[in-house]
Write a protein that holds these residues in place. Structure first.
Motif, PDB file in Angstrom:
ATOM      1  N   CYS A  40      45.771   9.166  10.244  1.00 39.04           N
ATOM      2  CA  CYS A  40      46.819   9.001  11.299  1.00 39.04           C
ATOM      3  C   CYS A  40      47.045  10.104  12.443  1.00 39.04           C
ATOM      4  O   CYS A  40      46.292  11.322  12.265  1.00 39.04           O
ATOM      5  CB  CYS A  40      48.353   8.841  10.530  1.00 39.04           C
ATOM      6  N   CYS A  88      50.204  11.249  13.764  1.00 36.12           N
ATOM      7  CA  CYS A  88      51.463  11.939  13.728  1.00 36.12           C
ATOM      8  C   CYS A  88      51.443  13.287  13.495  1.00 36.12           C
ATOM      9  O   CYS A  88      52.401  13.938  13.803  1.00 36.12           O
ATOM     10  CB  CYS A  88      52.247  10.940  13.160  1.00 36.12           C
ATOM     11  N   SER A 146      47.024   4.804   8.316  1.00 41.16           N
ATOM     12  CA  SER A 146      48.492   4.512   8.111  1.00 41.16           C
ATOM     13  C   SER A 146      49.244   4.173   9.483  1.00 41.16           C
ATOM     14  O   SER A 146      50.474   4.113   9.488  1.00 41.16           O
ATOM     15  CB  SER A 146      49.049   5.685   7.455  1.00 41.16           C
ATOM     16  N   TYR A 151      61.198   7.566   4.458  1.00 37.61           N
ATOM     17  CA  TYR A 151      60.060   8.510   4.940  1.00 37.61           C
ATOM     18  C   TYR A 151      60.662   9.845   5.475  1.00 37.61           C
ATOM     19  O   TYR A 151      59.840  10.792   5.653  1.00 37.61           O
ATOM     20  CB  TYR A 151      59.135   7.943   5.988  1.00 37.61           C
ATOM     21  N   VAL A 194      57.515   6.500  -1.948  1.00 35.55           N
ATOM     22  CA  VAL A 194      57.479   7.206  -0.747  1.00 35.55           C
ATOM     23  C   VAL A 194      58.424   8.594  -0.973  1.00 35.55           C
ATOM     24  O   VAL A 194      59.277   8.506  -2.087  1.00 35.55           O
ATOM     25  CB  VAL A 194      57.791   6.610   0.536  1.00 35.55           C
TER      26      VAL A 194
END
Ligand code: PBG
Length: 323
Positions: free
Chosen positions: A119, A121, A165, A201, A273
């Motif tokens: 990912c 981010c 993801s 998250y 998570v």
């Protein structure tokens, strides 16, 4: 008086309970997430996730050897780079933090399967999971090229499984093509196919320093209100070549795990998570819940709903509890 010829329920003695238990948690089901940070001598506690740490490469040896010793088969890696830029370039560098970590882990614990989160981010200065348009929205198609590069660089470093993801359309397909062309036909893709735009998250974003600087991820992550859409997301990813499907978060989405497990024969992964972890930790710290029991009950529920594999920050605790 109890009427004659009426059924009675099974006598639940300890042994009978053990024998008729429908759902069993095994260490084999577990994946442990690790946060790896550029730098030296770092073992930094994550404030919102008591018991979890960010490690620098030189501090990784001990925790991964412990995970291996506990019989946990796999870890999933999240990298925290020093530099971030709008294009997330650090994410696919040959000597990027995750690429180096894969090698370090293989060195320290050769038996451990290494899964990498694919990912952007954690690598973009704006914190979004892709390349932005001038309007500040994630451009799906521009992002595809980058995530294919990231996945290939992870495979080159020795990753056993790559886990995209970012929920980009076509993401699994471009990664499959890139891996095949690079000679990594045998590296499976674990797709975060059904990833809800979830407030659970929160602690992870602190841990991985990956909060979006503006806006949210609702444009590309799923609406918590939807379940039929989950089947569609799963179907698209399976058609593109996903080898594992993931539902995330886990406990608030047990119904989703159930339907996906009934509709698809692809191995199903549930991600318990950060927020799920932190809630249990917080309550246990206050003495409001019995931590070990709640952990085991939550994992049992996730597995009962249909998960084959569970990614959880509790993995070492669970392994200790059941062996
Ligand atoms: C994205 C990613 C996230 C998580 C795993 N991969 C964060 C997000 O989508 O904002 C969250 C995991 C957790 O909360 O434990 N790279």
């Amino acid at each position: 008086m109890f009427p004659e010829n009426r059924p009675r329920r099974l006598r639940r003695t300890k042994t009978i309970r053990r024998m008729v238990r429908e759902t069993k948690i095994s260490t084999d089901d577990l994946v442990y997430p690790l946060f790896i940070k550029e730098g030296k001598s770092i073992k930094e506690p994550i404030g919102a996730m008591p018991g979890q740490f960010r490690y620098s490469l030189d501090m990784l040896r001990e925790p991964v050897k412990e995970v291996e010793k506990l019989g946990i088969p796999a870890v999933i890696l999240f990298g925290i780079p020093l530099k971030k830029d709008p294009l997330g370039r650090e994410a696919y560098k040959k000597n990027g933090i995750v690429q180096k970590a894969v090698k370090a882990i293989k060195d320290a614990a050769p038996e451990l399967l290494v899964i990498t989160d694919v990912c952007m981010c954690e690598y973009t200065d704006h914190g979004h999971c892709g390349i932005l348009t001038e309007q500040g929205e994630v451009s799906n198609d521009d992002t595809l090229e980058v995530i294919a590069k990231i996945a290939l660089s992870h495979a080159n470093a020795g990753a056993d499984i790559v886990a995209p993801s970012g929920m980009m359309d076509g993401g699994v397909g471009v990664i499959r093509d890139a891996l095949d062309e690079g000679g990594f036909e045998q590296v499976p893709i674990m797709s975060y196919a059904i990833k809800y735009a979830s407030a659970f998250y929160g602690p992870f974003r602190e841990a991985a320093d990956s909060s979006p600087a503006f806006g949210d991820r609702k444009g590309y992550q799923m609406d918590p209100a939807n379940v039929r859409e989950a089947l569609r997301e799963a179907m698209l990813d399976v058609e593109e070549g996903a080898d594992f499907l993931m539902v995330k978060p886990a406990m608030p989405y047990l119904d989703v795990l159930r339907v996906v497990s009934e509709e698809f024969d692809t191995p199903l992964v549930a991600y318990q998570v950060s927020g799920e972890y932190s809630m249990i930790k917080a309550a246990a710290t206050n003495g409001w819940l019995d931590e070990d029991s709640v952990i085991m009950e939550s994992l049992t529920a996730i597995k009962r709903a249909g998960a084959d594999i569970i990614i959880t920050y509790f993995a070492p605790t669970v392994a200790r509890l059941i062996t």
